[in-house]
Design a protein around this motif. Structure first.
Motif, PDB file in Angstrom:
ATOM      1  N   CYS A 151     -89.640  41.725  23.637  1.00 21.72           N
ATOM      2  CA  CYS A 151     -90.342  43.217  23.040  1.00 21.72           C
ATOM      3  C   CYS A 151     -91.526  43.006  22.287  1.00 21.72           C
ATOM      4  N   VAL A 152     -91.923  41.872  21.749  1.00 13.81           N
ATOM      5  CA  VAL A 152     -93.205  42.064  21.175  1.00 13.81           C
ATOM      6  C   VAL A 152     -94.285  42.032  22.436  1.00 13.81           C
ATOM      7  N   ASP A 153     -94.069  40.960  23.143  1.00 16.17           N
ATOM      8  CA  ASP A 153     -94.813  41.077  24.611  1.00 16.17           C
ATOM      9  C   ASP A 153     -94.919  42.437  25.351  1.00 16.17           C
ATOM     10  N   MET A 154     -93.775  42.972  25.572  1.00 18.55           N
ATOM     11  CA  MET A 154     -93.456  44.032  26.464  1.00 18.55           C
ATOM     12  C   MET A 154     -94.491  45.258  25.524  1.00 18.55           C
ATOM     13  N   HIS A 155     -94.105  45.464  24.177  1.00 17.18           N
ATOM     14  CA  HIS A 155     -94.699  46.620  23.451  1.00 17.18           C
ATOM     15  C   HIS A 155     -96.227  46.350  23.112  1.00 17.18           C
ATOM     16  N   SER A 156     -96.741  45.218  23.185  1.00 14.18           N
ATOM     17  CA  SER A 156     -98.033  44.966  22.965  1.00 14.18           C
ATOM     18  C   SER A 156     -98.732  45.410  24.076  1.00 14.18           C
ATOM     19  N   ILE A 212     -86.309  53.713  15.400  1.00 17.23           N
ATOM     20  CA  ILE A 212     -86.249  52.478  14.625  1.00 17.23           C
ATOM     21  C   ILE A 212     -84.691  51.825  14.884  1.00 17.23           C
ATOM     22  N   ALA A 213     -83.813  52.622  14.992  1.00 14.34           N
ATOM     23  CA  ALA A 213     -82.437  52.111  15.464  1.00 14.34           C
ATOM     24  C   ALA A 213     -82.394  51.705  16.771  1.00 14.34           C
ATOM     25  N   THR A 214     -83.116  52.421  17.768  1.00 18.53           N
ATOM     26  CA  THR A 214     -83.410  52.096  19.176  1.00 18.53           C
ATOM     27  C   THR A 214     -83.774  50.833  19.528  1.00 18.53           C
ATOM     28  N   ILE A 215     -84.968  50.470  18.643  1.00 18.69           N
ATOM     29  CA  ILE A 215     -85.735  49.157  19.098  1.00 18.69           C
ATOM     30  C   ILE A 215     -84.888  48.178  18.489  1.00 18.69           C
ATOM     31  N   ASN A 216     -84.300  48.346  17.199  1.00 19.04           N
ATOM     32  CA  ASN A 216     -83.363  47.257  16.928  1.00 19.04           C
ATOM     33  C   ASN A 216     -81.954  46.942  17.771  1.00 19.04           C
ATOM     34  N   VAL A 217     -81.818  47.907  18.425  1.00 15.26           N
ATOM     35  CA  VAL A 217     -80.604  47.611  19.575  1.00 15.26           C
ATOM     36  C   VAL A 217     -81.140  46.678  20.470  1.00 15.26           C
ATOM     37  N   TRP A 218     -82.378  47.151  21.185  1.00 13.79           N
ATOM     38  CA  TRP A 218     -82.987  46.481  22.356  1.00 13.79           C
ATOM     39  C   TRP A 218     -83.208  45.120  21.634  1.00 13.79           C
ATOM     40  N   ASN A 219     -83.914  44.892  20.486  1.00  9.91           N
ATOM     41  CA  ASN A 219     -84.313  43.584  19.928  1.00  9.91           C
ATOM     42  C   ASN A 219     -83.095  42.607  19.863  1.00  9.91           C
ATOM     43  N   ARG A 220     -81.892  43.113  19.542  1.00  5.66           N
ATOM     44  CA  ARG A 220     -80.649  42.461  19.384  1.00  5.66           C
ATOM     45  C   ARG A 220     -80.112  41.952  20.576  1.00  5.66           C
ATOM     46  N   ILE A 221     -80.088  42.913  21.731  1.00  5.54           N
ATOM     47  CA  ILE A 221     -79.653  42.628  23.012  1.00  5.54           C
ATOM     48  C   ILE A 221     -80.475  41.370  23.685  1.00  5.54           C
ATOM     49  N   SER A 222     -81.897  41.431  23.536  1.00 12.62           N
ATOM     50  CA  SER A 222     -82.896  40.695  24.052  1.00 12.62           C
ATOM     51  C   SER A 222     -82.781  39.355  23.401  1.00 12.62           C
ATOM     52  N   VAL A 223     -82.606  39.351  22.086  1.00 12.77           N
ATOM     53  CA  VAL A 223     -82.560  38.124  21.256  1.00 12.77           C
ATOM     54  C   VAL A 223     -81.397  37.234  21.546  1.00 12.77           C
ATOM     55  N   THR A 224     -80.068  38.076  21.535  1.00 11.11           N
ATOM     56  CA  THR A 224     -78.755  37.535  21.704  1.00 11.11           C
ATOM     57  C   THR A 224     -78.789  36.942  23.435  1.00 11.11           C
ATOM     58  N   SER A 225     -79.324  37.713  24.440  1.00  9.19           N
ATOM     59  CA  SER A 225     -79.157  37.137  25.692  1.00  9.19           C
ATOM     60  C   SER A 225     -80.363  36.327  25.983  1.00  9.19           C
ATOM     61  N   GLN A 226     -81.279  36.093  24.995  1.00 11.34           N
ATOM     62  CA  GLN A 226     -82.368  35.040  25.163  1.00 11.34           C
ATOM     63  C   GLN A 226     -83.326  35.308  26.443  1.00 11.34           C
ATOM     64  N   THR A 227     -83.436  36.779  26.433  1.00 13.62           N
ATOM     65  CA  THR A 227     -84.522  37.247  27.526  1.00 13.62           C
ATOM     66  C   THR A 227     -85.806  37.038  27.067  1.00 13.62           C
ATOM     67  N   GLN A 228     -86.297  36.374  28.283  1.00 18.62           N
ATOM     68  CA  GLN A 228     -87.821  35.795  28.074  1.00 18.62           C
ATOM     69  C   GLN A 228     -88.958  36.871  28.590  1.00 18.62           C
ATOM     70  N   PRO A 229     -90.171  36.971  27.757  1.00 18.84           N
ATOM     71  CA  PRO A 229     -91.309  37.542  28.401  1.00 18.84           C
ATOM     72  C   PRO A 229     -91.718  36.951  29.852  1.00 18.84           C
ATOM     73  N   PRO A 230     -92.052  37.774  30.631  1.00 14.97           N
ATOM     74  CA  PRO A 230     -92.774  37.085  32.073  1.00 14.97           C
ATOM     75  C   PRO A 230     -93.905  36.233  31.591  1.00 14.97           C
ATOM     76  N   LEU A 231     -93.985  34.999  32.256  1.00 16.12           N
ATOM     77  CA  LEU A 231     -95.168  34.178  32.106  1.00 16.12           C
ATOM     78  C   LEU A 231     -96.331  34.983  32.713  1.00 16.12           C
ATOM     79  N   GLU A 232     -96.199  35.652  33.831  1.00 17.56           N
ATOM     80  CA  GLU A 232     -97.484  36.183  34.322  1.00 17.56           C
ATOM     81  C   GLU A 232     -97.044  37.782  34.574  1.00 17.56           C
ATOM     82  N   VAL A 233     -98.104  38.383  34.228  1.00 23.05           N
ATOM     83  CA  VAL A 233     -97.924  40.029  34.491  1.00 23.05           C
ATOM     84  C   VAL A 233     -99.242  40.469  35.168  1.00 23.05           C
TER      85      VAL A 233
END
Length: 146
Positions: free
Chosen positions: A49-54, A125-146
């Motif tokens: 999410c840091v990568d995507m939102h940046s 704020i609640a919504t991004i916290n849900v997304w963060n918890r989904i992504s962190v728990t599932s260990q979703t990684q940012p793409p290496l190349e964009v």
């Protein structure tokens, strides 16, 4: 590689979170929304999410100095009062401690945001916290190349 593809495993739940996302995108000022998403994602350690939102904020024309300064927003001179209160509320809601959101944080936000704007901000704020918890728990990684 992520642990689980939540969209495939629980598509109805995933669509429900997407519905919240669509709502906040339509109802929260884009610049503030990206700052909130970035700050919560930093606090939650969500690299995806840091990568995507940046990247989203940069594509929308956001200044790199402001984006870097989100990590130390209290000391940075780059944010106006509304942005500062949104970031303070993001910190309080994301770190939701034993005593909840402090009155001084809430009161400061309520002085510069209407009741509807403030409610929308809380949902964002609640919504991004849900997304963060989904992504962190599932260990979703940012793409290496964009």
């Amino acid at each position: 590689m992520s642990r689980i593809n939540m969209a495939a495993a629980v598509p109805e739940a995933y669509r429900a979170v997407l519905g919240l996302e669509k709502y906040v995108q339509a109802n929260v000022e884009h610049t503030v929304l990206e700052l909130v998403k970035l700050r919560a994602s930093m606090l939650n350690g969500c690299s995806f999410c840091v990568d995507m939102h940046s990247r989203d904020a940069l594509a929308a024309g956001e200044d790199t100095r402001r984006l870097f300064a989100v990590a130390a927003w209290r000391e940075a001179p780059f944010f106006d009062e509304r942005e500062r209160t949104a970031l303070a509320l993001t910190d309080a809601v994301t770190r939701l401690g034993e005593h909840g959101v402090p009155d001084d944080v809430w009161d400061a936000a309520a002085k510069v945001w209407s009741e509807k704007e403030l409610a929308d901000l809380v949902v964002a704020i609640a919504t991004i916290n849900v997304w963060n918890r989904i992504s962190v728990t599932s260990q979703t990684q940012p793409p290496l190349e964009v």
